[in-house]
Design a protein around this motif. Structure first.
Motif, PDB file in Angstrom:
ATOM      1  N   GLY A 151      23.131  61.866  61.603  1.00  0.00           N
ATOM      2  CA  GLY A 151      24.013  61.980  62.757  1.00  0.00           C
ATOM      3  C   GLY A 151      25.478  61.899  62.416  1.00  0.00           C
ATOM      4  N   ILE A 152      25.810  62.102  61.172  1.00  0.00           N
ATOM      5  CA  ILE A 152      27.208  62.035  60.792  1.00  0.00           C
ATOM      6  C   ILE A 152      27.800  63.448  60.829  1.00  0.00           C
ATOM      7  CG2 ILE A 152      28.781  61.528  58.880  1.00  0.00           C
ATOM      8  CD1 ILE A 152      26.728  59.285  58.163  1.00  0.00           C
ATOM      9  N   ASN A 153      28.919  63.548  61.489  1.00  0.00           N
ATOM     10  CA  ASN A 153      29.564  64.850  61.648  1.00  0.00           C
ATOM     11  C   ASN A 153      30.342  65.180  60.391  1.00  0.00           C
ATOM     12  OD1 ASN A 153      30.846  67.111  62.479  1.00  0.00           O
ATOM     13  ND2 ASN A 153      32.187  66.072  63.947  1.00  0.00           N
ATOM     14  N   LEU A 154      29.939  66.268  59.717  1.00  0.00           N
ATOM     15  CA  LEU A 154      30.606  66.636  58.472  1.00  0.00           C
ATOM     16  C   LEU A 154      31.464  67.885  58.635  1.00  0.00           C
ATOM     17  CD1 LEU A 154      27.763  66.016  55.838  1.00  0.00           C
ATOM     18  CD2 LEU A 154      29.680  64.536  56.420  1.00  0.00           C
ATOM     19  N   SER A 155      31.754  68.226  59.902  1.00  0.00           N
ATOM     20  CA  SER A 155      32.474  69.482  60.108  1.00  0.00           C
ATOM     21  C   SER A 155      33.858  69.462  59.481  1.00  0.00           C
ATOM     22  CB  SER A 155      32.580  69.778  61.602  1.00  0.00           C
ATOM     23  OG  SER A 155      33.200  68.685  62.249  1.00  0.00           O
ATOM     24  N   GLU A 156      34.484  68.275  59.447  1.00  0.00           N
ATOM     25  CA  GLU A 156      35.821  68.220  58.844  1.00  0.00           C
ATOM     26  C   GLU A 156      35.816  67.339  57.603  1.00  0.00           C
ATOM     27  OE1 GLU A 156      39.299  68.037  61.651  1.00  0.00           O
ATOM     28  OE2 GLU A 156      37.651  67.644  63.049  1.00  0.00           O
ATOM     29  N   ALA A 157      34.653  67.225  57.019  1.00  0.00           N
ATOM     30  CA  ALA A 157      34.536  66.324  55.869  1.00  0.00           C
ATOM     31  C   ALA A 157      35.226  66.917  54.646  1.00  0.00           C
ATOM     32  CB  ALA A 157      33.075  66.090  55.548  1.00  0.00           C
TER      33      ALA A 157
ATOM     34  N   THR B 159      22.091  68.631  49.335  1.00  0.00           N
ATOM     35  CA  THR B 159      21.037  67.725  49.800  1.00  0.00           C
ATOM     36  C   THR B 159      21.658  66.484  50.452  1.00  0.00           C
ATOM     37  OG1 THR B 159      19.971  68.374  47.750  1.00  0.00           O
ATOM     38  CG2 THR B 159      18.853  66.681  49.077  1.00  0.00           C
ATOM     39  N   ALA B 160      22.665  65.921  49.785  1.00  0.00           N
ATOM     40  CA  ALA B 160      23.297  64.697  50.292  1.00  0.00           C
ATOM     41  C   ALA B 160      23.931  64.962  51.647  1.00  0.00           C
ATOM     42  CB  ALA B 160      24.343  64.202  49.302  1.00  0.00           C
ATOM     43  N   MET B 161      24.600  66.154  51.781  1.00  0.00           N
ATOM     44  CA  MET B 161      25.265  66.440  53.045  1.00  0.00           C
ATOM     45  C   MET B 161      24.241  66.621  54.152  1.00  0.00           C
ATOM     46  SD  MET B 161      28.376  68.883  51.758  1.00  0.00           S
ATOM     47  CE  MET B 161      29.247  69.017  53.298  1.00  0.00           C
ATOM     48  N   MET B 162      23.090  67.219  53.784  1.00  0.00           N
ATOM     49  CA  MET B 162      22.063  67.401  54.800  1.00  0.00           C
ATOM     50  C   MET B 162      21.513  66.055  55.253  1.00  0.00           C
ATOM     51  SD  MET B 162      20.274  70.815  53.321  1.00  0.00           S
ATOM     52  CE  MET B 162      18.626  70.504  53.911  1.00  0.00           C
ATOM     53  N   THR B 163      21.335  65.205  54.297  1.00  0.00           N
ATOM     54  CA  THR B 163      20.837  63.864  54.656  1.00  0.00           C
ATOM     55  C   THR B 163      21.822  63.172  55.584  1.00  0.00           C
ATOM     56  OG1 THR B 163      20.333  63.814  52.315  1.00  0.00           O
ATOM     57  CG2 THR B 163      19.630  61.913  53.614  1.00  0.00           C
ATOM     58  N   LEU B 164      23.101  63.244  55.251  1.00  0.00           N
ATOM     59  CA  LEU B 164      24.119  62.591  56.069  1.00  0.00           C
ATOM     60  C   LEU B 164      24.111  63.171  57.483  1.00  0.00           C
ATOM     61  CD1 LEU B 164      27.129  62.320  53.597  1.00  0.00           C
ATOM     62  CD2 LEU B 164      25.824  60.438  54.572  1.00  0.00           C
TER      63      LEU B 164
ATOM     64  N   SER C 147      29.492  67.597  33.764  1.00  0.00           N
ATOM     65  CA  SER C 147      28.785  67.167  34.970  1.00  0.00           C
ATOM     66  C   SER C 147      29.769  66.311  35.755  1.00  0.00           C
ATOM     67  CB  SER C 147      27.556  66.323  34.613  1.00  0.00           C
ATOM     68  OG  SER C 147      26.654  67.109  33.899  1.00  0.00           O
ATOM     69  N   ALA C 148      30.190  66.833  36.889  1.00  0.00           N
ATOM     70  CA  ALA C 148      31.243  66.142  37.637  1.00  0.00           C
ATOM     71  C   ALA C 148      30.637  65.233  38.702  1.00  0.00           C
ATOM     72  CB  ALA C 148      32.163  67.183  38.273  1.00  0.00           C
ATOM     73  N   THR C 149      31.512  64.441  39.304  1.00  0.00           N
ATOM     74  CA  THR C 149      31.082  63.562  40.406  1.00  0.00           C
ATOM     75  C   THR C 149      31.683  64.106  41.698  1.00  0.00           C
ATOM     76  OG1 THR C 149      31.168  61.712  38.903  1.00  0.00           O
ATOM     77  CG2 THR C 149      31.025  61.197  41.241  1.00  0.00           C
ATOM     78  N   ALA C 150      30.821  64.205  42.703  1.00  0.00           N
ATOM     79  CA  ALA C 150      31.333  64.680  43.993  1.00  0.00           C
ATOM     80  C   ALA C 150      31.411  63.516  44.958  1.00  0.00           C
ATOM     81  CB  ALA C 150      30.415  65.764  44.534  1.00  0.00           C
ATOM     82  N   ARG C 151      32.485  63.477  45.759  1.00  0.00           N
ATOM     83  CA  ARG C 151      32.628  62.439  46.783  1.00  0.00           C
ATOM     84  C   ARG C 151      32.641  63.112  48.146  1.00  0.00           C
ATOM     85  NH1 ARG C 151      35.067  60.251  42.387  1.00  0.00           N
ATOM     86  NH2 ARG C 151      35.020  57.968  42.251  1.00  0.00           N
ATOM     87  N   ILE C 152      31.728  62.719  48.997  1.00  0.00           N
ATOM     88  CA  ILE C 152      31.677  63.302  50.341  1.00  0.00           C
ATOM     89  C   ILE C 152      32.301  62.294  51.297  1.00  0.00           C
ATOM     90  CG2 ILE C 152      30.191  64.282  52.115  1.00  0.00           C
ATOM     91  CD1 ILE C 152      28.054  64.527  49.800  1.00  0.00           C
ATOM     92  N   ILE C 153      33.420  62.646  51.877  1.00  0.00           N
ATOM     93  CA  ILE C 153      34.100  61.743  52.797  1.00  0.00           C
ATOM     94  C   ILE C 153      34.027  62.354  54.179  1.00  0.00           C
ATOM     95  CG2 ILE C 153      36.287  60.619  53.340  1.00  0.00           C
ATOM     96  CD1 ILE C 153      36.965  60.964  50.341  1.00  0.00           C
ATOM     97  N   ALA C 154      33.247  61.712  55.050  1.00  0.00           N
ATOM     98  CA  ALA C 154      32.997  62.297  56.358  1.00  0.00           C
ATOM     99  C   ALA C 154      34.229  62.217  57.257  1.00  0.00           C
ATOM    100  CB  ALA C 154      31.819  61.581  57.025  1.00  0.00           C
ATOM    101  N   LEU C 155      34.983  61.147  57.115  1.00  0.00           N
ATOM    102  CA  LEU C 155      36.133  60.924  58.003  1.00  0.00           C
ATOM    103  C   LEU C 155      37.176  62.030  57.752  1.00  0.00           C
ATOM    104  CD1 LEU C 155      37.030  58.749  60.057  1.00  0.00           C
ATOM    105  CD2 LEU C 155      38.389  57.747  58.218  1.00  0.00           C
TER     106      LEU C 155
END
Lengths: 275, 525, 228
Positions: B206-212, B197-202, B249-257
């Motif tokens: 307009g944030i490119n997550l192809s190499e996230a 869900t978070a990645m879809m929102t990002l 229950s782990a924590t996920a970090r999505i780093i777009a850069l």
């Protein structure tokens, strides 16, 4: 009306003030004083003398040169640039304008009190002690204390300030400040005290105190006072001189000047007429 | 109009005029308030932008190391003197790196990983420890705890200033299935739906997550996620153990850069998070800003050398400019005759105060360094140049203060027979002193903030050591700020702001001193 | 003399002068009329003179009030001071002269029929130089003329001579006819009153002189005949 008639020589005039015997030699004798500010002449050939143990008042309209003349007597005009004094001012037979006489020493013999009370921003004690210190008049701490007390007593201020000698001089009231300045002048043991409108910034009660003090001091010193108030001149002085436009118009016993001046310009001035 | 008194107050003409006058009054007040708000607003803006930056530089992260001072590493044969120990930075640093390698065994797998570990601590960070051990040889062989600053980029990452990162919690992970290629398959009913869900929102933003990179952390263990489905994902373990994820229950970090564009790798992030979980990283006040000298590494850099340099420079300036300025002012005001010559001098002193400061720098370089052969970059020369710039200011302020002393004080002193010098120094100067010193301190404050003339006499050089005398090579605070602001690394930006705040604090202190002096010694007469 | 810078001051001094002159004018008519009433035996005129005296007293009180106010508010100096002082004293003297004139008029009413025309004429003769004396001194006052004042002052012995002549004449008439004793006594007092008026004029002359010159005329220097 005849001019230049000294009251003493006029048989019809009542005897002059018994307190000021005219026979006493003058403390200061001025001959032909001329003062210039640059090219402008402020005083024109004034000759007059000041008797010891008497108050001489100099009166006249503003800008008549009476203050300038007063400042000749302790060479305060030296501090003004472009100011030149000519003529002789004799004190003990010596010309005070002579190069051999240092103004600093002269001023210890001829004290001065100014229009606005100007105590130093120091304690009451130091205000008085400053003069004796720089002139080396006190041989020690006790000696200095004694000088301070004596000067304050003579200025009639001792009873009011003896408990707060370390308080700043500026904390006193205007009249007390002026008496402090008089005490400061007395402390260096002068023979002459010059007063330049000493009461013009004071209220009537403080003025009366100063006048009472002047009357007391006259028993010891030769006092010359410049004043704008004719009533004050009439009250405190034994002799009065009227200046106008840098000229000495008339000089005489105070009573005579104020009841029966010889000169019309004096008459016009003291009665408040168009000059 | 029956009552003439009332009519004077109420004629329509008068009322109209009155209204106009009132309106003009109100308008003027509004202009005045507007001007004040504008000025205050500018000040607040400045304080906020610099302050916000500076606050982040006021603290930094340090890593705790429990190491044993192995004599074999620290005092290899033939290098046993204290001087040699102090110089053996590499040895100490090796101990720290080995400590990290021991903590993270996976870092031993290849050279690249070892390189990444070694970036955690800069070599120079152990210098204080080396010096301490050198002076206390009995520590050799003992276990000690030391704290060294974290690499500046990782520090910024922990402060959240490095790059954008979205953190989401996962649901319970029910199964971890190790795969042959070293990765593992993790499962959980809807556990990874929040990440999706978070990645879809990002992406919608307009944030490119192809190499996230998506990092999943549980306790000290962190892995990189691939093939993220709502119920399962493939995890590539970076540090720690797979077991750590079992049932947590782990924590996920999505780093777009993309990792390739970052200065820190996913691996380093994983280790940093692990160290933090182990409570080995703590955020502490950065006193080193005041106790360290300049460094090429922002986490080690501090302003001590510049502060001391400024101090020496100001000392020289004060010793030269204040006495010369005051004496010149006293002479001009109290003793000099008023004529064309003194008028000319006065005009030129005023002109001197208006000369651009860089011109003084050129003059200093030409006269002091080239002609008189004084050392470059020295506070002595800097101080002399600034003194040239300051003393007209001191003269002008002192003359104004002397002019403000009422003439009655002078005549009072002269009339009881004080000589002119006694009059001036016993009475006039003490009264003018608060004003004179206000001028002097304000002049000094201006000199303290001056950069341009010092650049020209070489005070811009990199200075790693604290100067011990005015002839040592040195720099000053504003120049240090100028230098730091030119540095490329991101971490310098808050450091620069922090240095500006320190400089402003010193200036405020000087201004406060002015106010204090005024209050304390100002007299009414 | 030029005007004061404060014009109200000049106005007040002018008012004072004119009040004194007005008082002087009334007193002058009182002397002349009382002696004329005596000479012509005119009781109506005599009563009229008596009726004028309160007016003089009123002006005197007013002058005194003005002077107190002037001294308190203006602090006069020089000529102004002398002028005010002499006005104060002059008004006193004029009031006294007024009283003496009233006294003459009263006595004129009391005379009986034994008085001869010679006796009446003797008084009338004596009254003329006295009236002139007062007239002159008032002129001197009005013009602040010290020379005129000194003239008045030194001519007081004329009056004294007149008085001595009238005295001897009266004594002669009494010896001639003892019935005239009562009237004669009145006549002697009237003559004495006239002589006193002369003295008051002399005093006023002294004040005028002081006002004008600022010096006092010494009584020692005045030519004086032996007193009766």
């Amino acid at each position: 009306m005849d001019t230049d008639h000294r009251p003493q020589t006029d048989g019809a005039v009542v005897a002059p003030d018994a307190d000021a015997p005219p026979a006493a030699p003058p403390r200061i004798d001025c001959r032909d004083i001329r003062v210039f500010y640059g090219a402008t002449q402020a005083i024109h050939n004034v000759s007059m003398s000041f008797p010891d143990r008497a108050v001489t008042a100099l009166i006249g309209p503003s800008g008549c040169g009476k203050s300038t003349f007063l400042r000749c007597l302790n060479r305060m005009n030296d501090t003004i640039e472009n100011c030149r004094v000519e003529g002789q001012i004799l004190m003990d037979g010596q010309d005070i304008n002579d190069h051999s006489i240092d103004a600093v020493l002269l001023r210890s013999r001829v004290g001065m009190v100014f229009q606005k009370p100007n105590p130093f921003p120091k304690s009451i004690y130091d205000n008085i002690a400053y003069g004796p210190r720089i002139h080396g008049l006190a041989s020690g701490r006790e000696d200095l204390d004694a000088i301070v007390e004596k000067s304050l007593r003579r200025a009639g201020l001792w009873e009011e300030v003896k408990d707060r000698l370390q308080a700043p001089g500026t904390s006193l009231s205007g009249g007390q400040q002026q008496r402090l300045c008089i005490a400061r002048a007395i402390a260096v043991r002068p023979e002459v005290i010059l007063m330049d409108e000493p009461c013009s910034a004071l209220d009537p009660v403080a003025t009366a105190r100063i006048e009472e003090l002047i009357d007391e001091l006259r028993k010891r010193y030769c006092i010359v006072i410049v004043t704008h108030s004719m009533q004050q001149a009439a009250r405190v002085s034994q002799r009065t001189a009227f200046f106008h436009l840098g000229n000495l118009i008339e000089m005489g016993e105070t009573e005579q000047i104020f009841t029966n001046p010889r000169e019309k310009r004096t008459e016009d001035y003291i009665t408040g007429r168009y000059g | 109009m029956t009552d003439p008194a009332a009519s004077a107050f109420s004629t329509p003409d008068a009322l109209k005029r009155l209204k106009r006058r009132r309106a003009a009054d109100v308008r003027f007040r509004l202009y005045g308030m507007g001007a004040i708000f504008l000025a205050l607003g500018a000040l607040v803006l400045l304080a906020m932008s610099i302050g916000a930056q500076a606050v982040s530089a006021a603290t930094y992260h340090v890593v705790r190391y429990d190491i044993t001072l192995d004599p074999a590493v620290i005092t290899p044969p033939g290098e046993e003197t204290p001087e040699e120990i102090a110089r053996n930075v590499d040895g100490f640093w090796e101990l720290l790196r080995d400590n990290l390698l021991a903590t993270f065994p996976e870092a031993n797998k290849d050279r690249a990983a070892r390189m990444e570990v070694s970036e955690f601590v800069t070599r120079l960070a152990v210098l204080p420890t080396a010096k301490r051990v050198a002076s206390q040889p009995q520590l050799l062989g003992n276990a000690i705890t030391l704290k060294a600053p974290l690499n500046d980029d990782l520090d910024l990452y922990l402060k959240g200033q490095a790059f954008a990162e979205r953190r989401v919690g996962t649901g319970a992970i029910s199964g971890v299935l190790p795969q042959d290629d070293g990765s593992a398959q993790i499962e959980g009913q809807g556990a990874f739906a929040p990440i999706k869900t978070a990645m879809m929102t990002l992406e919608a933003d307009g944030i490119n997550l192809s190499e996230a990179s998506v990092l999943l952390t549980s306790g000290s263990s962190t892995g990189r996620l691939h093939d993220i489905q709502s119920d399962s994902a493939s995890i590539e373990l970076l540090t720690g153990t797979l077991e750590a994820f079992q049932g947590s229950s782990a924590t996920a970090r999505i780093i777009a850069l993309p990792e390739a564009q970052r200065v820190i790798s996913d691996q380093q992030i994983a280790w940093t998070l692990a160290l933090k979980d182990m409570d080995r990283i703590s955020r502490v006040p950065r006193w080193s800003l005041l106790t360290n000298s300049d460094s090429t590494y922002p986490e080690l850099a501090g302003g001590l050398a510049a502060l001391v340099g400024s101090l020496f420079t100001m000392l020289v300036t004060a010793l030269v400019a204040i006495p010369i300025g005051i004496l010149a002012a006293v002479y001009l005001e109290e003793f000099a005759p008023k004529n064309r010559l003194t008028d000319f001098i006065e005009v030129n002193i005023n002109n001197l105060a208006a000369v651009p400061s860089i011109v003084f720098g050129l003059l200093g370089a030409a006269v002091y360094i080239n002609f008189l052969g004084m050392p470059r970059s020295a506070p002595l020369v800097g101080g002399l140049v600034l003194a040239l710039m300051t003393f007209p200011v001191v003269i002008i302020a002192a003359r104004a203060a002397l002019k403000a002393v009422p003439p009655s004080v002078r005549s009072g002193a002269l009339a009881i027979g004080a000589s002119q010098m006694q009059t001036v120094f016993h009475h006039v100067v003490p009264l003018a002193a608060p004003g004179i010193f206000t001028g002097a301190i304000l002049g000094m404050a201006r000199a303290l903030g001056e950069t341009a003339p010092l650049l020209l006499i070489g005070m811009v050089a990199f200075v790693g050591d604290v100067p011990t005398s005015p002839t040592d090579e040195s720099t000053v605070m504003p120049v240090l700020i100028y230098t730091w602001s030119n540095n490329a690394e991101r971490a310098w930006e808050p450091m620069t702001s922090a240095m500006i705040v320190i400089l402003l604090a010193v200036l405020l202190l000087m201004n406060g001193l002015v106010v204090f002096l005024r209050r304390k010694y100002e007299r009414r007469w | 003399m030029s005007d004061h810078i404060v014009s109200a001051y000049s106005d007040e001094l002018d008012k004072l002068s004119s009040d004194i002159m007005r008082m002087g004018g009334i007193v002058e008519t009182m002397i002349a009329d009382s002696c004329r009433a005596l000479a012509t035996n005119d009781p109506v005129l005599a009563k009229e003179v008596i009726a004028r005296d309160p007016q003089v007293d009123m002006i005197e009180a007013e002058v005194e009030k003005q002077i107190v106010s002037l001294i308190a508010r203006r602090q006069p100096m020089g000529h102004d001071l002398r002028m005010i002082l002499s006005a104060l004293k002059t008004s006193n003297e004029l009031e006294r002269i007024g009283d003496l004139s009233k006294n003459i008029a009263k006595r004129a009413l009391r005379l009986d029929d034994f008085v001869s025309a010679e006796m009446r004429n003797a008084i009338l003769r004596m009254s003329r130089p006295v009236a002139r004396q007062l007239n002159e001194v008032l002129d001197a006052y009005a013009s602040s003329n010290s020379v005129l004042a000194k003239n008045v002052w030194s001519s007081d012995d004329d009056i004294d001579q007149h008085y001595n002549a009238v005295f001897r004449e009266m004594v002669t008439y009494l010896i001639e006819d003892p019935r005239r004793i009562s009237a004669g006594a009145h006549m002697l007092f009237i003559a004495k009153n006239l002589e006193r008026i002369g003295d008051h004029c002399t005093n006023i002359a002294e004040f005028v002189y002081y006002q004008a010159v600022g010096e006092y005329l010494s009584t020692m220097d005045r030519p004086k005949l032996d007193q009766v």
